[in-house]
Design an enzyme around this catalytic site. Structure first.
Site, short mmCIF file in Angstrom:
data_model
loop_
_atom_site.label_atom_id
_atom_site.label_comp_id
_atom_site.label_asym_id
_atom_site.label_seq_id
_atom_site.Cartn_x
_atom_site.Cartn_y
_atom_site.Cartn_z
N HIS A 133 -14.70 -4.91 10.85
CA HIS A 133 -14.10 -3.73 11.50
C HIS A 133 -15.43 -2.91 12.15
CE1 HIS A 133 -10.01 -3.49 9.33
NE2 HIS A 133 -10.33 -4.49 10.31
N ASP B 104 -7.07 -2.48 17.59
CA ASP B 104 -5.80 -2.22 17.02
C ASP B 104 -5.35 -0.75 17.21
OD1 ASP B 104 -3.76 -1.88 15.38
OD2 ASP B 104 -4.72 -2.28 13.34
N TRP C 279 2.07 6.28 12.38
CA TRP C 279 0.57 6.27 12.24
C TRP C 279 -0.20 5.11 12.34
CZ3 TRP C 279 -2.05 3.70 8.44
CH2 TRP C 279 -3.49 3.93 8.24
N ARG D 148 -13.86 -6.18 15.41
CA ARG D 148 -12.75 -5.12 15.92
C ARG D 148 -13.49 -3.99 16.05
NH1 ARG D 148 -7.57 -2.86 12.26
NH2 ARG D 148 -9.35 -1.14 11.80
N GLU E 252 -8.36 -11.30 9.59
CA GLU E 252 -9.04 -10.18 9.45
C GLU E 252 -9.91 -10.19 8.17
OE1 GLU E 252 -6.44 -7.00 9.07
OE2 GLU E 252 -7.56 -5.50 9.25
N TYR F 220 -7.06 6.74 13.04
CA TYR F 220 -7.07 5.49 12.24
C TYR F 220 -8.23 4.47 12.57
CZ TYR F 220 -6.21 0.54 11.40
OH TYR F 220 -6.28 -0.56 11.18
N HIS G 190 -3.44 -10.73 8.82
CA HIS G 190 -3.73 -9.15 8.41
C HIS G 190 -4.68 -9.36 7.00
CE1 HIS G 190 -2.20 -5.26 6.86
NE2 HIS G 190 -3.16 -4.98 7.42
N ASP H 144 -6.10 -3.56 1.15
CA ASP H 144 -4.96 -3.34 0.44
C ASP H 144 -4.30 -4.70 0.11
OD1 ASP H 144 -4.56 -2.13 3.24
OD2 ASP H 144 -2.59 -2.90 2.64
N ARG I 280 0.35 -11.80 12.79
CA ARG I 280 -0.26 -11.02 11.82
C ARG I 280 0.04 -10.98 10.34
NH1 ARG I 280 -4.50 -9.19 11.58
NH2 ARG I 280 -4.28 -6.93 11.36
N HIS J 153 -2.16 0.28 16.40
CA HIS J 153 -1.65 0.90 15.41
C HIS J 153 -0.41 1.49 15.61
CE1 HIS J 153 -1.76 1.73 10.98
NE2 HIS J 153 -2.51 0.75 10.88
N GLU K 38 1.96 -7.32 11.27
CA GLU K 38 1.44 -6.96 9.90
C GLU K 38 2.52 -6.39 9.20
OE1 GLU K 38 -2.26 -4.94 10.88
OE2 GLU K 38 -1.22 -2.98 9.81
N GLU L 189 -3.82 -5.15 19.16
CA GLU L 189 -2.90 -5.43 17.98
C GLU L 189 -1.80 -4.43 17.87
OE1 GLU L 189 -5.18 -5.74 14.65
OE2 GLU L 189 -3.64 -4.93 13.32
N ASP L 190 -0.66 -4.48 17.40
CA ASP L 190 0.31 -3.40 17.42
C ASP L 190 0.33 -2.33 18.47
OD1 ASP L 190 1.19 -5.03 15.04
OD2 ASP L 190 0.00 -3.66 13.62
N ASN M 284 0.92 -1.14 0.22
CA ASN M 284 0.13 -0.08 0.04
C ASN M 284 0.75 1.34 0.02
OD1 ASN M 284 -2.20 1.55 0.05
ND2 ASN M 284 -2.90 1.02 2.24
C1 GCO Z 1 -5.29 -3.51 9.92
C2 GCO Z 1 -4.02 -2.69 9.25
C3 GCO Z 1 -4.34 -1.89 8.07
C4 GCO Z 1 -3.35 -1.18 7.66
C5 GCO Z 1 -2.91 -1.11 6.40
C6 GCO Z 1 -2.18 -0.53 5.66
O1 GCO Z 1 -5.26 -4.20 11.08
O2 GCO Z 1 -6.20 -3.59 9.09
O3 GCO Z 1 -3.50 -2.20 10.65
O4 GCO Z 1 -5.71 -1.29 8.52
O5 GCO Z 1 -3.10 0.04 8.30
O6 GCO Z 1 -3.43 -2.30 5.61
O7 GCO Z 1 -1.90 -0.62 4.38
MG MG Z 2 -3.51 -3.34 12.18
#
Ligand code: GCO
Ligand code: MG
Length: 424
Positions: free
Chosen positions: A126, A231, A424, A151, A360, A163, A333, A337, A304, A233, A283, A257-258, A41
Site C-alpha cells: 500500500h 481501493d 466508510w 496499491r 494484498e 481511507y 484480502h 487485521d 477478494r 472502499h 473482502e 476494488e470495491d 476487525n
Molecule cells: C483492504 C481493506 C482494508 C479494510 C480493513 C477492514 O483492501 O485492505 O479495504 O483496509 O478496510 O481490513 O478491517
Molecule cells: Mg479493500
C-alpha cells in the site's frame, strides 16, 4: 476413528499484539495442534463468544480428520447460516483442522491442496500520501522493499482524512514495539483504539475529480509497466463507479476494488458496460452465494475473500474453482487485521490453485510477528510459505497475554456537505 485424532481441546484467545486478534487453538488427543484466525476487525468479542460459548463444546470428541463434515455440521447445523461472525468462526475451525491434517501428514499444507502451482505468490503493498510528491516517495519505498505491484491511495484536497492514507510517516513500516506505540501501529485503516469510532468526512465529487490526477502523476514517474491498484472502499454509486473506471483507463490499472457496495450485485452489470478497468470485490463477502451472479455474468475479475472471512479453506477452494470456470482469479484480502494464521492459510491455498491472481500483503508489526512467528517470507515481491508441516504459524499464548485486548473500531464516514452517514 484414530483416537489420536480425536479433538481434546478448543481454546480461544483474544489479545492485542500490535492490534486485536482472535485465535483458535485446537488440540487432539494425540497432541497435534492446529491454529485458526477468528478475527473480525472491531467485532472481535462476538466471534470469540460464538466459538467459545457455542462451537468449542461441540468440537470435543469429533474426528479432526473429517474437515468437510465438520464444516457442514457447523454451517448447516447452526440453522442461522451465513454472516461474517458465523462464517469467521467456522473458518477458524476449518483452518485449524487443515493445519492439524497437514501436520498429521507431515507436509506443508499446500501439498494437501494439490501441491505447488507456482514458486511464490505475487503480492501488492500500500503506497499512500497526503500530496502527490509523498505518494511518489511512498511508491518508491515500496519498490525498494521489493514490491512488484502497488496499491495507490491518496488524501483528497479539502477532506481531513481519507481511507487508505497512512496516519503517520512511520506507519508503513508497521513501527512500534510494546504498549504505547499503538497510534503508529494502526497505520492505514486506521482502527484507532477508542471506545467509539472516529468520524471521517467524504466528498465523492472531489474524489472523482482528483484520483485520475494521482494516477497520471504515478504513471508519468514510474512508466507503464508497474502494476497499480486502487481501493474505492464501497463509496460510489454504480454510475460514479463506472466513471471512475473509465477515467482511470489511460493509466491501465491492475484493478479497482470495491467500487460500490456489493449487496446488490446487479450494480456491476451497469459498471461493466462502461469500463474495461478490471474489478475486484469480496473482502466483506462470506459465502459462494455472494459471488454466484457476479461469476456467472462475468461481472468481476478478482475474488477478494480471505480464508478467515470466506468461511475457511474448504469453501474458498470451491469458490476459486467456481471462479476458474469464468477465468476469474484470486486477489485475496491481506490487511493487518487478518492475522498471520489467516495470511498463511490464504497463502497455502494461493500456492495450490491454478487461478491465482495476486494477494494484498500489509506487513504485520514486530509484536504481531513475535507472537505468531510466521514462517512465510516476503522476497522479490512474493510471499512464500516455509517447509514445515501445516500452516507454518504458531501462537505464543504467554507472550500474547502481555498484550491485553482493547476496544478498537474502524472509522465511520459522513458527507462533508451535510453530515449524512456514508459508507466508510
Ligand atoms: C483492504 C481493506 C482494508 C479494510 C480493513 C477492514 O483492501 O485492505 O479495504 O483496509 O478496510 O481490513 O478491517
Ligand atoms: Mg479493500
Amino acid at each position: 476413528m484414530d483416537k489420536d485424532m480425536r479433538i481434546a481441546k478448543a481454546e480461544v484467545f483474544v489479545h492485542s499484539p500490535g492490534r486485536n486478534f482472535v485465535t483458535l487453538r485446537i488440540t487432539t488427543e494425540g497432541g497435534l495442534v492446529g491454529y485458526g484466525d477468528a478475527t473480525v476487525n472491531g467485532r472481535e468479542l462476538s466471534v470469540a463468544s460464538y466459538l467459545r460459548d457455542h462451537l468449542a463444546p461441540m468440537l470435543i470428541g469429533r474426528d479432526a480428520h473429517n474437515i468437510e463434515d465438520t464444516w457442514q455440521y457447523f454451517y448447516r447445523g447452526s440453522y442461522w447460516r451465513r454472516g461474517p461472525i458465523t462464517m469467521t468462526a467456522i473458518a477458524a475451525i476449518d483452518m485449524a483442522l487443515w493445519d492439524i491434517k497437514a501436520k498429521a501428514a507431515n507436509m506443508p499444507l499446500y501439498q494437501l491442496l494439490g501441491g505447488k502451482s507456482r514458486e511464490g505468490c505475487l503480492a501488492y503493498g500500500h503506497a499512500s500520501g497526503r500530496e502527490i510528491s509523498e505518494i511518489l516517495d511512498s511508491v518508491r519505498e515500496h519498490m525498494e522493499k521489493g514490491y512488484r505491484a502497488i496499491r495507490v491511495q491518496s488524501a483528497i484536497p479539502g477532506l481531513n482524512s481519507v481511507y487508505g492514507v497512512a496516519a503517520s510517516a512511520n506507519a508503513a513500516a508497521g513501527a512500534g514495539k510494546g504498549k504505547g506505540a499503538s497510534s503508529a501501529r494502526y497505520d492505514y485503516e486506521p482502527a484507532r483504539r477508542s471506545a467509539v469510532p472516529v468520524e471521517e468526512e467524504w466528498d465523492t465529487r472531489a474524489y472523482l475529480n482528483y484520483i485520475p490526477k494521482v494516477f497520471e502523476a504515478v504513471r508519468n514517474e514510474f512508466g507503464p509497466e508497474l502494476p497499480l491498484l486502487h481501493d474505492a472502499h464501497h463509496r460510489l454509486t454504480p454510475i460514479q463507479a463506472a466513471r471512475l473506471g473509465k477515467s482511470l483507463e489511460p493509466y491501465d490499472l491492475f484493478w479497482i476494488e470495491d467500487v460500490t457496495p456489493a449487496e446488490n450485485t446487479d450494480a456491476f452489470r451497469l459498471i461493466r458496460q462502461h469500463t474495461t478497468t478490471p474489478l475486484a470485490v469480496g473482502e466483506i463477502f462470506n459465502t459462494i452465494f455472494d459471488y454466484k451472479d457476479l461469476f456467472e455474468e462475468q461481472l468481476i475479475d478478482y475474488v477478494r475473500s480471505p480464508v478467515s472471512h470466506g468461511g475457511g479453506i474448504t469453501p474458498l477452494k470451491k469458490i476459486f474453482d467456481y471462479a476458474a470456470v469464468y477465468q476469474i482469479k484470486s486477489g485475496v484480502h491481506g490487511p493487518t487485521d487478518v492475522s498471520p494464521i489467516g495470511h498463511a492459510a490464504s497463502l497455502h491455498l494461493g500456492m495450490a490453485i491454478h487461478n491465482y491472481g495476486i494477494s494484498e500483503y500489509m506487513q504485520h508489526s514486530p509484536d504481531t510477528n513475535d507472537v505468531f512467528q510466521p514462517e512465510y517470507t516476503f522476497t522479490d515481491g512474493m510471499i512464500r510459505p516455509g517447509s514445515s508441516p501445516g500452516l507454518g504459524v504458531t501462537y505464543d499464548d504467554k507472550l500474547a497475554s502481555q498484550f491485553e485486548y482493547e476496544a478498537a473500531y474502524l472509522p465511520v464516514n459522513r458527507l462533508k456537505i451535510d453530515g449524512t452517514m456514508h459508507d466508510w
